[in-house]
Write an enzyme that holds these catalytic residues in place. Structure first.
Site, PDB file in Angstrom:
ATOM      1  N   CYS A   1       0.873  -1.175   0.000  1.00 47.73           N
ATOM      2  CA  CYS A   1       0.000   0.000   0.000  1.00 47.73           C
ATOM      3  C   CYS A   1       0.914   1.231   0.000  1.00 47.73           C
ATOM      4  O   CYS A   1       2.123   1.102  -0.199  1.00 47.73           O
ATOM      5  CB  CYS A   1      -1.002  -0.015   1.161  1.00 47.73           C
ATOM      6  SG  CYS A   1      -0.293   0.207   2.806  1.00 47.73           S
TER       7      CYS A   1
ATOM      8  N   HIS B   1      15.570 -12.537  12.046  1.00 45.69           N
ATOM      9  CA  HIS B   1      15.238 -12.402  13.475  1.00 45.69           C
ATOM     10  C   HIS B   1      13.762 -12.615  13.780  1.00 45.69           C
ATOM     11  O   HIS B   1      13.423 -13.098  14.850  1.00 45.69           O
ATOM     12  CB  HIS B   1      15.633 -11.006  13.977  1.00 45.69           C
ATOM     13  CG  HIS B   1      17.120 -10.828  14.135  1.00 45.69           C
ATOM     14  ND1 HIS B   1      17.668  -9.863  14.962  1.00 45.69           N
ATOM     15  CD2 HIS B   1      18.159 -11.466  13.569  1.00 45.69           C
ATOM     16  CE1 HIS B   1      18.996  -9.925  14.899  1.00 45.69           C
ATOM     17  NE2 HIS B   1      19.324 -10.890  14.053  1.00 45.69           N
TER      18      HIS B   1
HETATM   19  O1  LIG Z   1      -0.833   3.687   2.764  1.00 50.38           O
HETATM   20  C1  LIG Z   1      -1.982   3.372   2.804  1.00 50.38           C
HETATM   21  C2  LIG Z   1      -2.563   2.683   3.988  1.00 50.38           C
HETATM   22  O2  LIG Z   1      -1.596   2.517   4.984  1.00 50.38           O
HETATM   23  C3  LIG Z   1      -2.882   3.711   1.675  1.00 50.38           C
HETATM   24  O3  LIG Z   1      -2.272   3.346   0.478  1.00 50.38           O
HETATM   25  C4  LIG Z   1      -3.161   5.188   1.714  1.00 50.38           C
HETATM   26  O4  LIG Z   1      -3.761   5.555   2.940  1.00 50.38           O
HETATM   27  C5  LIG Z   1      -4.065   5.595   0.536  1.00 50.38           C
HETATM   28  O5  LIG Z   1      -4.261   6.979   0.569  1.00 50.38           O
HETATM   29  P1  LIG Z   1      -5.146   7.724  -0.512  1.00 50.38           P
HETATM   30  O6  LIG Z   1      -6.556   7.224  -0.329  1.00 50.38           O
HETATM   31  O7  LIG Z   1      -5.004   9.185  -0.144  1.00 50.38           O
HETATM   32  O8  LIG Z   1      -4.601   7.390  -1.866  1.00 50.38           O
END
Ligand SMILES: O=C(CO)[C@H](O)[C@H](O)COP(=O)(O)O
Length: 145
Positions: free
Chosen positions: A65, A98
């Site tokens: 993500c 680890h």
């Molecule tokens: O990193 C993330 C979750 O941890 C998501 O990819 C992120 O929050 C997406 O953000 P947006 O909706 O602004 O594209």
């Protein structure tokens, strides 16, 4: 070797590159999506990866993500899943040596694609050291005994 992968919209481009990289090595990949770059909710695509690892349907998982945090937090809700948020080769190596991490969480907005692929390679090629680390990993599910 079977690897399950999943991502949100921030990880789609990297996901396809990782998938191709793995398949070129002859590794079987289960892709849970998203395959689009339109906005989605990361738990919808990360829980299936963690399910695969939890049930033994995949040996390892790779989740992607934007920051890597939402994906890791989601995956770590699953029994037996040890998802590690990694951003360098060294951190990735330690996550295996680890922590016996079985899921690699990649922060697509904070590492380059070559760095991400290098982390994937490191994740696959590094073994858990066991020993004192086994005692610690054994205490993760229930805390201190
Ligand atoms: O990193 C993330 C979750 O941890 C998501 O990819 C992120 O929050 C997406 O953000 P947006 O909706 O602004 O594209």
């Amino acid at each position: 070797m079977k690897i399950s992968i999943g991502n949100d919209h921030a990880g789609t481009v990297y996901k396809f590159a990782v998938k191709e990289f793995l398949e070129e090595m002859g590794i079987a990949v289960t892709n849970h999506g998203t395959d689009a770059e339109s906005s989605v909710d990361y738990p919808d695509f990360i829980h299936p990866v963690a399910d695969d690892v939890e049930k033994g349907d995949a040996d390892l998982g790779i989740i992607i993500c934007g920051s890597g945090n939402g994906a890791a937090i989601t995956a770590n809700k699953h029994q037996g899943v040890r998802a590690a948020l990694c951003w360098t080769r060294e951190i990735t190596q330690l996550a295996r040596e680890h922590n016996n991490a079985n899921v690699l969480s990649i922060p697509a907005r904070f590492v380059s694609l070559p760095q991400a692929l290098d982390m994937v390679k490191t994740f696959l090629n590094t073994r858990f050291e066991g020993g004192r680390h086994q005692n610690r990993v054994d205490k993760i599910p229930t805390g201190c005994s």
